[in-house]
Enzyme design. Structure first.
Site, PDB file in Angstrom:
ATOM      1  N   ASP A   9       0.655  -1.227   0.105  1.00 38.83           N
ATOM      2  CA  ASP A   9       0.008  -0.058  -0.144  1.00 38.83           C
ATOM      3  C   ASP A   9       0.821   1.194   0.010  1.00 38.83           C
ATOM      4  O   ASP A   9       0.567   2.166   0.830  1.00 38.83           O
ATOM      5  CB  ASP A   9      -0.981   0.010   1.228  1.00 38.83           C
ATOM      6  CG  ASP A   9      -2.062  -1.156   1.122  1.00 38.83           C
ATOM      7  OD1 ASP A   9      -2.055  -1.875   0.202  1.00 38.83           O
ATOM      8  OD2 ASP A   9      -2.954  -1.063   1.881  1.00 38.83           O
ATOM      9  N   ASP A  47      -4.751  -0.747  -1.797  1.00 39.46           N
ATOM     10  CA  ASP A  47      -6.005  -0.417  -1.673  1.00 39.46           C
ATOM     11  C   ASP A  47      -7.010   0.247  -2.449  1.00 39.46           C
ATOM     12  O   ASP A  47      -6.324   1.067  -3.058  1.00 39.46           O
ATOM     13  CB  ASP A  47      -5.898   0.121  -0.293  1.00 39.46           C
ATOM     14  CG  ASP A  47      -6.764   0.015   0.901  1.00 39.46           C
ATOM     15  OD1 ASP A  47      -6.970  -1.162   0.931  1.00 39.46           O
ATOM     16  OD2 ASP A  47      -7.123   0.941   1.661  1.00 39.46           O
ATOM     17  N   HIS A  49     -10.879   0.928  -3.011  1.00 39.46           N
ATOM     18  CA  HIS A  49     -12.001   0.650  -2.496  1.00 39.46           C
ATOM     19  C   HIS A  49     -13.051   1.694  -3.449  1.00 39.46           C
ATOM     20  O   HIS A  49     -12.751   2.724  -4.243  1.00 39.46           O
ATOM     21  CB  HIS A  49     -12.004   1.697  -1.364  1.00 39.46           C
ATOM     22  CG  HIS A  49     -11.414   1.318  -0.124  1.00 39.46           C
ATOM     23  ND1 HIS A  49     -11.335  -0.211   0.137  1.00 39.46           N
ATOM     24  CD2 HIS A  49     -10.432   1.638   0.575  1.00 39.46           C
ATOM     25  CE1 HIS A  49     -10.695  -0.570   1.234  1.00 39.46           C
ATOM     26  NE2 HIS A  49      -9.877   0.774   1.534  1.00 39.46           N
ATOM     27  N   HIS A  82     -10.447   7.164   1.515  1.00 36.25           N
ATOM     28  CA  HIS A  82      -9.306   6.808   1.183  1.00 36.25           C
ATOM     29  C   HIS A  82      -9.467   6.033   0.174  1.00 36.25           C
ATOM     30  O   HIS A  82     -10.057   4.981   0.008  1.00 36.25           O
ATOM     31  CB  HIS A  82      -8.358   6.428   2.224  1.00 36.25           C
ATOM     32  CG  HIS A  82      -8.682   5.216   2.813  1.00 36.25           C
ATOM     33  ND1 HIS A  82      -9.467   4.880   3.731  1.00 36.25           N
ATOM     34  CD2 HIS A  82      -8.045   3.993   2.474  1.00 36.25           C
ATOM     35  CE1 HIS A  82      -9.746   3.598   3.878  1.00 36.25           C
ATOM     36  NE2 HIS A  82      -8.656   2.836   3.275  1.00 36.25           N
ATOM     37  N   LYS A 107      -6.920  -4.787  -3.623  1.00 38.78           N
ATOM     38  CA  LYS A 107      -7.787  -5.506  -2.592  1.00 38.78           C
ATOM     39  C   LYS A 107      -9.014  -4.436  -1.895  1.00 38.78           C
ATOM     40  O   LYS A 107      -8.618  -3.248  -2.111  1.00 38.78           O
ATOM     41  CB  LYS A 107      -6.926  -5.882  -1.306  1.00 38.78           C
ATOM     42  CG  LYS A 107      -6.099  -4.822  -0.815  1.00 38.78           C
ATOM     43  CD  LYS A 107      -5.074  -5.312   0.208  1.00 38.78           C
ATOM     44  CE  LYS A 107      -4.097  -4.309   0.749  1.00 38.78           C
ATOM     45  NZ  LYS A 107      -4.904  -3.347   1.680  1.00 38.78           N
ATOM     46  N   CYS A 152      -2.214  -3.189   7.272  1.00 38.50           N
ATOM     47  CA  CYS A 152      -2.002  -4.073   6.203  1.00 38.50           C
ATOM     48  C   CYS A 152      -0.765  -4.598   6.186  1.00 38.50           C
ATOM     49  O   CYS A 152      -0.708  -5.786   5.777  1.00 38.50           O
ATOM     50  CB  CYS A 152      -2.379  -3.010   5.015  1.00 38.50           C
ATOM     51  SG  CYS A 152      -4.109  -2.711   4.664  1.00 38.50           S
TER      52      CYS A 152
HETATM   53  C1  VGL Z   1      -4.817   0.562   5.612  1.00 36.20           C
HETATM   54  C2  VGL Z   1      -6.587   1.304   6.931  1.00 36.20           C
HETATM   55  C3  VGL Z   1      -7.567   1.077   5.829  1.00 36.20           C
HETATM   56  C4  VGL Z   1      -3.316   0.134   5.285  1.00 36.20           C
HETATM   57  C5  VGL Z   1      -5.893   0.386   4.385  1.00 36.20           C
HETATM   58  O1  VGL Z   1      -2.832   0.106   4.129  1.00 36.20           O
HETATM   59  O2  VGL Z   1      -2.886  -0.400   6.429  1.00 36.20           O
HETATM   60  N1  VGL Z   1      -5.171   0.875   6.559  1.00 36.20           N
HETATM   61  N2  VGL Z   1      -6.922   0.854   4.556  1.00 36.20           N
HETATM   62 ZN    ZN Z   2      -8.495   1.100   2.961  1.00 35.77          ZN
END
Ligand code: VGL
Ligand code: ZN
Length: 209
Positions: A9, A47, A49, A82, A107, A152
């Site tokens: 990420d 990430d 979404h 995010h 993901k 993550c």
């Molecule tokens: C993450 C919170 C929400 C991460 C991703 O990459 O650690 N944390 N989405």
């Molecule tokens: Zn996230």
């Protein structure tokens, strides 16, 4: 022994100034690039979404980021919006050496379920394809770094061990969210207990010269 580097990420929204900023998150980009030079297999998780993802606090009337709710039977920390698909916040940091990345694993696309791990959603119902990819390449050992240590990175590393990979956390190339004061050290303990080994950028580079 086949090895792969997993970059967790490394996206704009997790960088200083981003929507879910991780303190010093941008400091891991340069070490990530240096390490990526030393591996032939480099996987980046992303990430990714939908705009109406239910991990976002705004999807729940009266709720604020940082609160924890029950989301379809799983505890869920609520986050600011995010890493929305096709937005700049979801893109990799502009200085990340994209040319070294051999596979991108997205993901968090199911609006009802979060996915901290690069391998499975948080309910462990659906695989992302990462384990299949690594096995197909004959990988047995993983080096994991990135953001965020306490979410993550932690779940990616723990799932990796459970799946049978020898798993090293490149500790100095990770940064955490730290909603609670001891979340980051607690995540390191959780990983260690699960069987994740710890190393550093310099040690990995020295060993792979
Ligand atoms: C993450 C919170 C929400 C991460 C991703 O990459 O650690 N944390 N989405
Ligand atoms: Zn996230």
């Amino acid at each position: 022994m086949h090895t792969a580097l997993i970059l967790v990420d490394l996206q704009n929204d997790f960088m200083p100034g981003g929507a879910l900023a991780v303190k010093e998150g941008d400091r891991v980009i340069e070490p990530a690039n240096r390490l990526a030079q030393a591996f032939t297999l480099v996987v980046a998780t992303q990430d990714w979404h939908p705009a109406d993802h239910e991990s976002f606090a705004i999807a729940h009337a009266g709720r604020q980021p940082g609160e924890v709710i029950d989301l379809h039977g799983l505890p869920q920390v609520l986050w600011p919006v995010h890493c929305v698909q096709e937005t700049n916040g979801a893109e990799f940091h502009p200085d990340l050496d994209r040319a070294r990345i051999t596979k991108v694993i997205r993901k968090g696309m199911d609006p009802r379920t979060d996915s901290y791990s690069g391998f499975f959603d948080n309910g462990h119902r659906r695989a992302t394809g990462l384990a299949d990819y690594l096995r197909e390449k004959g990988v047995t050992t993983l080096y994991v770094l990135g953001l965020a240590t306490d979410y993550c990175v932690k779940w990616t590393a723990i799932d990796a061990v459970r799946l049978g990979f020898t798993t090293w956390l490149v500790e100095d190339a990770c940064r955490g969210v730290g909603l609670q004061a001891d979340d980051i050290p607690a995540a390191l303990v959780d990983m260690q207990r699960a069987g994740v080994a710890r190393t550093t950028v310099e040690a990995v580079l020295r060993a792979r010269k």
